[in-house]
Design an enzyme around this catalytic site. Sequence first.
Site, PDB file in Angstrom:
ATOM      1  N   LYS A 161      13.759  11.411  -6.102  1.00 40.05           N
ATOM      2  CA  LYS A 161      12.874  10.388  -5.521  1.00 40.05           C
ATOM      3  C   LYS A 161      11.464  10.453  -6.089  1.00 40.05           C
ATOM      4  O   LYS A 161      11.078  11.418  -6.737  1.00 40.05           O
ATOM      5  CB  LYS A 161      12.908  10.494  -3.998  1.00 40.05           C
ATOM      6  CG  LYS A 161      14.228   9.923  -3.464  1.00 40.05           C
ATOM      7  CD  LYS A 161      14.254   9.734  -1.979  1.00 40.05           C
ATOM      8  CE  LYS A 161      15.596   9.084  -1.619  1.00 40.05           C
ATOM      9  NZ  LYS A 161      15.901   9.145  -0.210  1.00 40.05           N
ATOM     10  N   ARG A 188      21.593  15.490   0.220  1.00 41.48           N
ATOM     11  CA  ARG A 188      22.277  14.381  -0.457  1.00 41.48           C
ATOM     12  C   ARG A 188      21.709  14.292  -1.861  1.00 41.48           C
ATOM     13  O   ARG A 188      20.516  14.004  -2.022  1.00 41.48           O
ATOM     14  CB  ARG A 188      22.020  13.098   0.340  1.00 41.48           C
ATOM     15  CG  ARG A 188      22.658  11.847  -0.248  1.00 41.48           C
ATOM     16  CD  ARG A 188      22.319  10.638   0.617  1.00 41.48           C
ATOM     17  NE  ARG A 188      22.888   9.432   0.069  1.00 41.48           N
ATOM     18  CZ  ARG A 188      22.340   8.733  -0.922  1.00 41.48           C
ATOM     19  NH1 ARG A 188      21.203   9.108  -1.467  1.00 41.48           N
ATOM     20  NH2 ARG A 188      22.939   7.638  -1.365  1.00 41.48           N
TER      21      ARG A 188
HETATM   22  N1  PMM Z   1      18.476   7.695   0.277  1.00 45.30           N
HETATM   23  C1  PMM Z   1      19.031   6.688  -0.417  1.00 45.30           C
HETATM   24  C2  PMM Z   1      20.263   6.128  -0.008  1.00 45.30           C
HETATM   25  N2  PMM Z   1      20.919   6.609   1.076  1.00 45.30           N
HETATM   26  N3  PMM Z   1      21.034   8.117   2.868  1.00 45.30           N
HETATM   27  C3  PMM Z   1      20.486   9.097   3.577  1.00 45.30           C
HETATM   28  N4  PMM Z   1      21.120   9.568   4.684  1.00 45.30           N
HETATM   29  N5  PMM Z   1      19.281   9.663   3.259  1.00 45.30           N
HETATM   30  C4  PMM Z   1      18.567   9.244   2.171  1.00 45.30           C
HETATM   31  O1  PMM Z   1      17.467   9.774   1.925  1.00 45.30           O
HETATM   32  C5  PMM Z   1      19.117   8.172   1.385  1.00 45.30           C
HETATM   33  C6  PMM Z   1      20.366   7.631   1.771  1.00 45.30           C
HETATM   34  C7  PMM Z   1      18.323   6.131  -1.628  1.00 45.30           C
HETATM   35  O2  PMM Z   1      18.561   6.922  -2.747  1.00 45.30           O
HETATM   36  P1  PMM Z   1      19.632   6.512  -3.901  1.00 45.30           P
HETATM   37  O3  PMM Z   1      19.322   5.085  -4.313  1.00 45.30           O
HETATM   38  O4  PMM Z   1      19.419   7.490  -4.986  1.00 45.30           O
HETATM   39  O5  PMM Z   1      21.021   6.615  -3.334  1.00 45.30           O
END
Ligand code: PMM
Length: 297
Positions: free
Chosen positions: A233, A273
């Site tokens: 991020k 994650r």
């Molecule tokens: N961040 C993204 C998408 N889904 N779900 C949870 N639970 N926590 C997060 O911080 C989160 C998420 C966005 O990141 P990506 O686009 O790399 O998937």
Amino acid sequence: MSTMERAALGRSGLLAPPEGLPRVGRCLVMGILNVTSDSFSDGGLYADTRRAIDRGLELAAQGADIVDVGGESTRPGARPVCLDEELARAVPVVRELARAGVRVSVDTMHVPVARAAVAAGARLVNDVSGGLADPAMARTVAAAGVAYVAMHWRAPSDEMDRRADYHDVVSDVMAELEARLRRLAEGGVDPARIVLDPGLGFSKRPEHDWALLAGLNRLRELGFPLLVGASRKRFIGAALAGVDAGEGPPGGRDVATAAVSALAAVGGACCVRVHDVRGSLDAVRMAAAYVEHMERT
Ligand code: PMM
């Protein structure tokens, strides 16, 4: 377990994962599988169903405890996809991975996608809106009896950056998560199946992300297991830019992400994650060994 007991446990020790997720004696690693064309770091890589399934199997082989399948990008500024498109992207991938024995979660804010993914074998619903995007989500996950991640969220992707105002980010996020918990209780969601997530990067500036990461011990007082999604991020890119004078590609943030995974695990997160499973798996193993020795001294 009562709320008081959960709160006491949250202050004193590490909270175990919710019912329905494995207990492996360390922070769990959730591998990210974005079946999208526009996610911020891997958009387009796995938009094709076969490639997405292969990537999910690869994440599982690398040691992911859970593979998180999402069919809609939630990056800042992303435009929503229509429901049919999200279903068509996510559900076949969930079905094939579940059939192959992979523990799958579905990353969605939408009830029809959550329902279809659970019917296809998903065992966890990861809702970045914490139930705000679709008021029927609480009843849906209650009826499905699956684990549920409720993330701190204030607004859709095209609006979230304008909503990053806090008095004290940790206290404000805790209060807003408590409001989400009340709605989940009204919807009949079993508290033993809930995971909370501070939502790094969602209506947060880098200083907010760092405050939340450093404040995990306070967030644990809510009495629920915590998931941390820091992978690649902006706040990581921004911290590295101070050293390297340039943010670089998001994949260049994987080593730093693994370091953040170790910090989150030591802070008491029950799950991280991440895009790069191998690095974070080693990191949370190191964190588990460290915490065990810290507790002995
Ligand atoms: N961040 C993204 C998408 N889904 N779900 C949870 N639970 N926590 C997060 O911080 C989160 C998420 C966005 O990141 P990506 O686009 O790399 O998937």
